[in-house]
Design an enzyme around this catalytic site. Structure first.
Site, PDB file in Angstrom:
ATOM      1  N   GLY A 266     -34.231  37.864  37.272  1.00  0.00           N
ATOM      2  CA  GLY A 266     -34.907  36.947  36.566  1.00  0.00           C
ATOM      3  C   GLY A 266     -35.036  37.063  35.078  1.00  0.00           C
ATOM      4  O   GLY A 266     -35.199  36.169  34.347  1.00  0.00           O
ATOM      5  N   ASN A 270     -36.143  45.135  28.422  1.00  0.00           N
ATOM      6  CA  ASN A 270     -35.689  45.553  27.322  1.00  0.00           C
ATOM      7  C   ASN A 270     -36.744  45.988  26.239  1.00  0.00           C
ATOM      8  O   ASN A 270     -37.079  44.923  25.756  1.00  0.00           O
ATOM      9  CB  ASN A 270     -34.217  45.251  26.645  1.00  0.00           C
ATOM     10  CG  ASN A 270     -33.199  44.708  27.811  1.00  0.00           C
ATOM     11  OD1 ASN A 270     -32.647  45.557  28.675  1.00  0.00           O
ATOM     12  ND2 ASN A 270     -33.052  43.540  27.890  1.00  0.00           N
ATOM     13  N   HIS A 302     -44.936  39.564  33.367  1.00  0.00           N
ATOM     14  CA  HIS A 302     -44.467  40.787  33.665  1.00  0.00           C
ATOM     15  C   HIS A 302     -43.510  41.510  32.909  1.00  0.00           C
ATOM     16  O   HIS A 302     -43.652  42.745  32.832  1.00  0.00           O
ATOM     17  CB  HIS A 302     -43.506  40.328  34.903  1.00  0.00           C
ATOM     18  CG  HIS A 302     -42.952  41.571  35.695  1.00  0.00           C
ATOM     19  ND1 HIS A 302     -43.572  41.879  36.881  1.00  0.00           N
ATOM     20  CD2 HIS A 302     -41.751  42.002  35.670  1.00  0.00           C
ATOM     21  CE1 HIS A 302     -42.839  42.852  37.343  1.00  0.00           C
ATOM     22  NE2 HIS A 302     -41.640  43.103  36.646  1.00  0.00           N
ATOM     23  N   GLU A 303     -42.670  40.832  32.185  1.00  0.00           N
ATOM     24  CA  GLU A 303     -41.752  41.559  31.273  1.00  0.00           C
ATOM     25  C   GLU A 303     -42.471  42.262  30.141  1.00  0.00           C
ATOM     26  O   GLU A 303     -42.156  43.225  29.542  1.00  0.00           O
ATOM     27  CB  GLU A 303     -40.487  40.651  30.870  1.00  0.00           C
ATOM     28  CG  GLU A 303     -39.871  40.182  31.929  1.00  0.00           C
ATOM     29  CD  GLU A 303     -39.334  41.035  33.041  1.00  0.00           C
ATOM     30  OE1 GLU A 303     -39.127  42.320  32.819  1.00  0.00           O
ATOM     31  OE2 GLU A 303     -39.101  40.515  34.227  1.00  0.00           O
TER      32      GLU A 303
END
Length: 883
Positions: A266, A270, A302-303
């Site tokens: 998804g 990084n 989330h990221e």
């Protein structure tokens, strides 16, 4: 590809790295035919490995051009290279390793490492993709400061990005452009990122609570610029929420997001350069459903949250994957709950757990939240690690309470900032901050399977006491025949004639200061326990597992009347939904028995009556009513059957009969609500509008299922819709309940209207994949030849083949085995080009033991795959464990 069966890697064999890397300097020369990667690694021998251990670096699909230590280039007799590694036997205690490798990103179809997507260079290095870029210590416990130089043709690649801050940007004498990026925070190589392409961007800023201004940039193809606003707004909301709830500020001056068409996952967290699948970042009412808008907000959050729970504090080894993923899924779920309806979000998450994660727990790939072994780490990016891992964190939150949990997370981040740590380190921080012993609770990390709670009750009218007797057990799973008792927080309430009763547990002091005296969390930590409630003036109905307080199965002998009472009057939203699901499941199972006996379907009128009450309950938000009225899915119903007894044909027929009966019995109310919920304002992805559309489209679905006359509503809605959510709901009604004359022209019109919009066309594929007529397999095969389908693009494969195999059970399990052959052929074709996608697609076949009359056909397809001579480790692991 394997020549022999790949071996397993075990947690018990972990050892610290023999070498560490302080600094990593990379220089990429990007070209159309090849890319050169020049690496300077500042290495030193680990204090834990004094001696003369050789240096062994991982590498795959690399051509080694040169290798040197400090100022000396090595001759071929001073090192060894094979298909997986570079080994140098003699190195100093501290030195600089210089290598140049040649790679061909344009030929990299695995979408791991450095590859090209739509003419753009991009990377995906988690879990072990970095070894496809250069030789390295490709493990998460080796953390280094990265400095990255990128050289490329500025006409082809005007945008050149990597992690950290941009230090230099210049044009070289030969006309190429060169940029220099530096990330001051040490990170493992799985968090490295590079993007080079012809992209446009939208920009914004965010001011942290310390007053520092952060530049926010979202890079996309020019045609997608109008689809960025929602993701940017979600990012800013995420940054603010993380400051307010966890005290976590962003730590650099720039945060970039890039949208990529070809991506296995998804999105990827990084450091400072998040790379997203386009389906998880682009939003527009014409191409993105309401669920898509909510998914984008959750994934952006989330990221971003990974910046602390995953990046600043990362996992020591891949067995600890849930350390970052489970914690971050919990955090993004809490964020989504705060942004919308907490109850609806909880219901959505529990639906996934019960349908898919519980199935994983009961299948051949069952593993603990922290696995003990794996063959291919990509296979362990599972619902158990992510979703069940989040539930484990949620239980700690429940047991400690929000204030002590926050103290524990603060201690965790403070104690381990810049380190690679373990699940024990997380739990230990919670213990140290709270003073609570979580020793037995740790079993959630080491024991696989879904625990089962069996509950029965007693009421003593004379003593005015009510007792709950609770026993727990957990089925055997591969490698774990028996389980020790878990610590299970069981949230309870008691429903009386006038509402939820005040609770007082025997032996506890009354708490007169709290307003929440109708809700109690019982700690179940023994095989059998009893809990006595005092001063109970009537025999109540127990409201159990409120808020889904633990990822367990619950067995209590509710009557249908009690379920109706709970779904109508309990003050816990989850219990109301769960009671509605339980009632519907019982009715569907009863109809299955009737059909199996050759009888006509007779649907209990109690279900229709309960649905009527829900439709008329103005106290419930429309989104919640929609969730409560949605029947349990066919996949969930199959999972409730005993092993080897799931009859997909009967389940499908029974569920359809129940839906039609309810639709017919409640047609007047469904039609009334459908008309009342029409939205006249412009589209907005607001909670209010999303809820209205959800219930309105569910009413349309029931009506169309009950009587084809209502397909006229669907035709009108399809023509008038100003958003893809309503358009697709109408198209599905026509396609699922109408004749070819009803759906053929709308399908063609949808294709013509949205031919250039990839995200919309993927929805077009999915609608056809889910049509349950007998020609479904042949239609999917035909669509695989459509010009809009690309077998190299994971999104398209998932939209068509994945949707068919996972969400169209009646036709996937067709009695002639055609669905199994289709999936097997797709897995075989992907085995070489994209093993990670191939193994993920294979999951429906791994459940072969569950199905009556289909097991042998499913097993035969697995055996055919197992006999192939060149299975990737990804596919081999799933096939071998399934058999």
């Amino acid at each position: 590809m394997r020549e022999a069966n790949p071996g397993a890697i075990y947690l018990k064999d972990y050892s610290a790295p023999a070498f560490l890397i302080n600094r990593t300097e990379l220089h990429f020369e990007l070209g159309e035919e090849e890319t050169l990667v020049h690496a300077r690694l500042h290495l030193l021998r680990s204090p834990e490995h004094a001696g003369q251990a050789p240096l062994e670096l991982q590498g795959q699909n690399l051509e080694l051009v040169s290798v040197g230590v400090d100022f000396d280039e090595l001759s071929p007799d001073q090192y060894r290279v094979d298909e997986d590694s570079l080994v140098i036997d003699k190195v100093p205690e501290q030195f600089v390793l210089k290598t140049t490798t040649r790679i061909r990103p344009q030929d990299n179809t695995s979408l791991e490492g450095l590859y090209k997507s739509s003419g753009m260079f991009c990377t995906q290095c988690e879990a072990e993709g970095f070894r496809k870029i250069t030789y390295y210590l490709d493990r998460p416990d080796v953390m280094a400061v990265f400095t990255v130089t990128i050289t490329a043709d500025p006409a082809r690649y005007p945008v050149l990005l990597s992690n950290g801050n941009l230090l230099d940007d210049k044009i070289l004498a030969d006309g190429r452009r060169e940029v220099l990026w530096h990330d001051p925070f040490p990170k493992p190589c799985y968090l490295f990122a590079l993007v080079a392409g012809d992209l446009q961007y939208v920009e914004d800023t965010f001011t942290t609570m310390s007053g520092r201004e952060v530049s926010l940039n979202l890079y996309v193809e020019e045609k997608d610029l109008p689809k960025c606003d929602h993701a940017m707004d979600s990012l800013k909301r995420s940054m603010r929420w993380d400051e307010e709830v966890y005290g976590r500020m962003y730590d650099l001056d720039i945060f970039n997001i890039v949208a990529v068409d070809d991506f296995n996952m998804g999105a990827m967290e990084n450091k400072s350069l998040n790379i997203f699948n386009t389906s998880c970042v682009l939003c527009h009412p014409d191409t993105t459903t309401d669920a898509g808008y909510q998914r984008v907000e959750a994934i952006v959050a989330h990221e971003y949250f990974h910046n602390w729970s995953g990046n600043r504090v990362t996992c020591r080894d891949w067995f600890q994957l849930s350390l970052k993923e489970g914690f971050t899924v919990f955090r993004d779920a809490e964020f989504s709950s705060d942004m919308g309806s907490r109850t609806v979000k909880r219901v959505e998450d529990v639906s996934v757990l019960r349908t898919a994660q519980f199935a994983e727990d009961a299948g051949p790939m069952a593993h603990p939240v922290r696995p003990e072994s794996y063959i291919e780490i990509n296979n362990f990016y599972t619902l158990t690690v992510y979703e069940k891992g989040a539930e484990v964190v949620r239980m700690i939150h429940t047991l400690l309470g929000p204030e002590l949990f926050r103290a524990g997370s603060d201690l965790y981040f403070r104690r381990h900032d810049g380190q690679a740590v373990t699940c024990e380190d997380f739990v230990r921080a919670m213990e140290d901050a709270s003073g609570c012993d979580l020793g037995q609770f740790r079993r959630w990390y080491s024991q696989a399977g879904t625990p089962e709670l069996r509950v029965f009750d007693e009421y003593d009218e004379d003593a005015r006491t009510y007792t709950l007797h609770v026993s727990q057990s957990c089925p055997a799973t591969p490698g774990q025949a028996s389980k020790e008792p878990f610590v299970i927080p069981l949230a309870v309430g008691l429903l009386g004639d006038a509402g939820n009763l005040r609770l007082q547990v025997a032996g506890e002091e009354p708490d007169y200061e709290t307003d929440d005296n109708t809700h109690r969390v019982l700690v179940v930590d023994q095989a059998e326990q009893s809990f006595v409630f005092t001063d109970v003036g009537e025999h109540p109905i127990p409201s159990l597992l409120r808020g889904f307080s633990a990822p367990v199965k619950l067995d209590y002998p509710y009557s249908r009347g009690q379920l109706c009472e709970l779904m109508s009057r309990d003050d816990d939203g989850f219990v109301r939904w769960d009671s509605a699901q339980s009632l519907a499941r019982r009715v569907i199972e009863e109809v299955q028995q009737q059909l199996a006996a050759g009888q006509a379907a007779r649907v209990d009128v109690l279900l229709a009556q309960a649905c009527e009450r829900l439709l008329g309950d103005s106290s419930l938000e429309p989104a919640m009513v929609a969730e409560m009225l949605t029947l349990p899915s066919e996949n969930y119903l199959a999972e409730q059957a005993k092993e080897g007894e799931a009859d997909v044909e009967l389940i499908s027929r029974a569920r359809a009969a129940v839906k039609a009966a309810v639709g017919e019995a409640c047609a007047g109310l469904f039609l009334q609500r459908y008309e009342e919920l029409a939205i006249t304002e412009p589209y907005a992805a607001s909670g209010e509008q999303i809820g209205q559309r959800a219930l309105r489209n569910l009413c349309l679905d029931y009506l169309a299922c009950a009587n084809s006359d209502y397909l006229a509503l669907a035709r009108d809605q399809f023509g008038a819709a100003d958003n893809i959510t309503d358009r697709l709901a109408a198209l599905r009604a026509l396609a699922f309940y109408g004749a070819e004359s009803d759906w053929s022209k709308p399908l063609q019109r949808f294709l013509e209207d949205w031919r250039g919009e990839t995200l919309a066309i993927n929805q077009w594929f999915t609608v056809q994949a889910l049509m349950s007529d007998s020609g479904a397999v042949e239609r999917v095969r035909e669509l695989m030849q459509h010009p809009a389908f690309d077998p190299r693009n994971p999104n398209k494969v998932r939209a068509l083949v994945g949707a068919f195999c996972a969400q169209n059970p009646r036709q996937f399990h067709r009695e002639d085995g055609a669905g199994y052959r289709l999936l097997g052929e797709v897995v075989e074709s992907l085995n070489h080009s994209n093993p990670q996608l191939a193994s993920r697609m294979l999951t429906p076949l791994t459940r072969w033991r569950r199905y009556r009359g289909r097991a042998e056909l499913m097993r035969a397809e697995l055996e055919r795959l197992a006999a192939l001579p060149d299975l990737s480790p990804d596919v081999y692991e799933l096939v071998s464990k399934s058999l």
